[in-house]
Scaffold this motif. Structure first.
Motif, mmCIF file in Angstrom:
data_model
loop_
_atom_site.group_PDB
_atom_site.id
_atom_site.type_symbol
_atom_site.label_atom_id
_atom_site.label_comp_id
_atom_site.label_asym_id
_atom_site.label_seq_id
_atom_site.Cartn_x
_atom_site.Cartn_y
_atom_site.Cartn_z
ATOM 1 N N PHE A 7 6.877 7.603 10.519
ATOM 2 C CA PHE A 7 6.301 6.091 10.927
ATOM 3 C C PHE A 7 6.980 4.966 10.064
ATOM 4 C CE2 PHE A 7 2.990 9.395 11.562
ATOM 5 C CZ PHE A 7 2.822 9.075 12.940
ATOM 6 N N ARG A 8 6.735 3.841 10.399
ATOM 7 C CA ARG A 8 7.130 2.671 9.802
ATOM 8 C C ARG A 8 6.443 2.570 8.488
ATOM 9 N NH1 ARG A 8 9.002 -3.113 11.617
ATOM 10 N NH2 ARG A 8 10.520 -1.643 12.755
ATOM 11 N N PHE A 9 5.350 2.654 8.601
ATOM 12 C CA PHE A 9 4.396 2.457 6.945
ATOM 13 C C PHE A 9 4.135 3.893 6.380
ATOM 14 C CE2 PHE A 9 2.879 -0.615 10.396
ATOM 15 C CZ PHE A 9 3.538 -1.812 9.770
ATOM 16 N N SER A 10 4.239 3.833 5.046
ATOM 17 C CA SER A 10 3.964 5.195 4.361
ATOM 18 C C SER A 10 2.507 5.685 4.448
ATOM 19 C CB SER A 10 4.610 5.013 3.056
ATOM 20 O OG SER A 10 3.729 4.080 2.319
ATOM 21 N N ALA A 11 2.340 6.904 4.411
ATOM 22 C CA ALA A 11 0.875 7.567 4.149
ATOM 23 C C ALA A 11 0.217 6.528 3.067
ATOM 24 C CB ALA A 11 1.256 9.014 4.256
ATOM 25 N N PHE A 12 -1.154 6.649 3.263
ATOM 26 C CA PHE A 12 -1.747 6.216 2.013
ATOM 27 C C PHE A 12 -2.034 6.988 1.040
ATOM 28 C CE2 PHE A 12 -4.821 8.112 4.921
ATOM 29 C CZ PHE A 12 -5.597 8.557 3.975
ATOM 30 N N LYS A 13 -2.133 6.693 -0.332
ATOM 31 C CA LYS A 13 -2.175 7.645 -1.370
ATOM 32 C C LYS A 13 -3.687 7.823 -1.516
ATOM 33 C CE LYS A 13 2.118 8.492 -2.604
ATOM 34 N NZ LYS A 13 2.810 9.660 -2.751
ATOM 35 N N LEU A 14 -3.956 8.767 -2.049
ATOM 36 C CA LEU A 14 -5.403 9.433 -2.360
ATOM 37 C C LEU A 14 -5.677 8.870 -3.822
ATOM 38 C CD1 LEU A 14 -6.170 12.541 -0.166
ATOM 39 C CD2 LEU A 14 -6.865 10.150 0.115
ATOM 40 N N PRO A 15 -6.742 8.386 -4.357
ATOM 41 C CA PRO A 15 -6.836 8.338 -5.706
ATOM 42 C C PRO A 15 -6.709 9.527 -6.397
ATOM 43 C CG PRO A 15 -8.740 7.858 -4.531
ATOM 44 C CD PRO A 15 -7.740 8.022 -3.440
ATOM 45 N N LYS A 16 -6.470 9.610 -7.638
ATOM 46 C CA LYS A 16 -6.387 10.923 -8.457
ATOM 47 C C LYS A 16 -7.531 10.999 -9.378
ATOM 48 C CE LYS A 16 -1.352 11.155 -8.706
ATOM 49 N NZ LYS A 16 -0.298 11.548 -9.773
ATOM 50 N N SER A 17 -8.468 11.516 -8.806
ATOM 51 C CA SER A 17 -9.886 11.993 -9.633
ATOM 52 C C SER A 17 -10.429 13.108 -9.517
ATOM 53 C CB SER A 17 -10.768 10.776 -9.081
ATOM 54 O OG SER A 17 -11.822 10.913 -9.640
ATOM 55 N N ALA A 18 -10.534 13.784 -10.464
ATOM 56 C CA ALA A 18 -11.200 15.284 -10.427
ATOM 57 C C ALA A 18 -12.772 15.182 -9.819
ATOM 58 C CB ALA A 18 -11.121 16.041 -11.863
ATOM 59 N N LYS A 19 -13.548 13.994 -10.198
ATOM 60 C CA LYS A 19 -14.909 13.874 -9.610
ATOM 61 C C LYS A 19 -14.915 13.466 -8.340
ATOM 62 C CE LYS A 19 -17.237 12.198 -13.877
ATOM 63 N NZ LYS A 19 -18.006 11.360 -14.354
ATOM 64 N N LEU A 20 -13.894 12.713 -7.829
ATOM 65 C CA LEU A 20 -13.791 12.520 -6.325
ATOM 66 C C LEU A 20 -13.587 13.735 -5.513
ATOM 67 C CD1 LEU A 20 -13.957 10.335 -4.156
ATOM 68 C CD2 LEU A 20 -11.677 10.117 -4.465
#
Length: 172
Positions: A7-20
């Motif tokens: 795709f033209r746009f890159s995939a979103f990055k998930l936040p790095k969080s153990a609690k999440l």
């Protein structure tokens, strides 16, 4: 070698969080529990003395639930890293990555089939015969059950793929 995106746009990055990640796993478990107990409740009410109708929960009503549960197991057995393997192949992926993608597709097909099956059972068994509440609640419970299992699967897959702050990606 430059990596090409589909795709033209890159995939979103998930936040790095153990609690999440932890909260996501707990939320997915709660959603699955709601779906499971919704189906069990419909089956128990079907066999109770309060149900004076001729409509009961049979094995046909359990088939969509079984498909959704199997689909959840299949989808959550695939790691995201196996899907993104684009090292050595034409059109973005090795044989291993394509096998993982086919299995993931099969899992989502089971989930969609379970939800569609519960909707069709609801329409054929309850709506077309003009059944009213509280007996209609058994069909609603079947649809709610499969919807929550699908939601649980999506939440669990996303939360499993969240990396925590202290994880390292080792590649050779």
């Amino acid at each position: 070698m430059e990596q090409q995106n589909l795709f033209r746009f890159s995939a979103f990055k998930l936040p790095k969080s153990a609690k999440l990640r932890m909260y996501g796993v707990y939320t997915a478990g709660a959603c699955y529990a709601i779906g499971f107990w919704s189906m069990v409740d419909a089956a128990m009410w079907s066999k109770s003395a309060e149900n004076a109708s001729d409509v009961h929960v049979t094995f046909v009503d359990w088939i969509p639930f079984i498909c959704s549960t199997l689909g959840m197991l299949v989808v959550n057995s695939i790691e995201r890293g196996n899907l993104m393997d684009t090292n050595n192949s034409f059109m973005g992926g090795s044989q291993h990555a394509w096998a993982a993608r086919v299995i993931l597709f099969f899992g989502f097909a089971l989930l969609a089939g379970g939800l569609a099956g519960s909707l069709m059972t609801f329409i054929i068994k309850f709506i077309s015969k003009h059944i009213s509440f509280p007996t209609l609640g058994m069909g609603v419970s079947n649809v709610v059950s499969n919807g929550f299992i699908m939601l649980s699967c999506i939440i669990l897959w996303v939360s499993q793929n969240i990396e925590d702050e202290y994880s390292y990606s080792l590649a050779l």
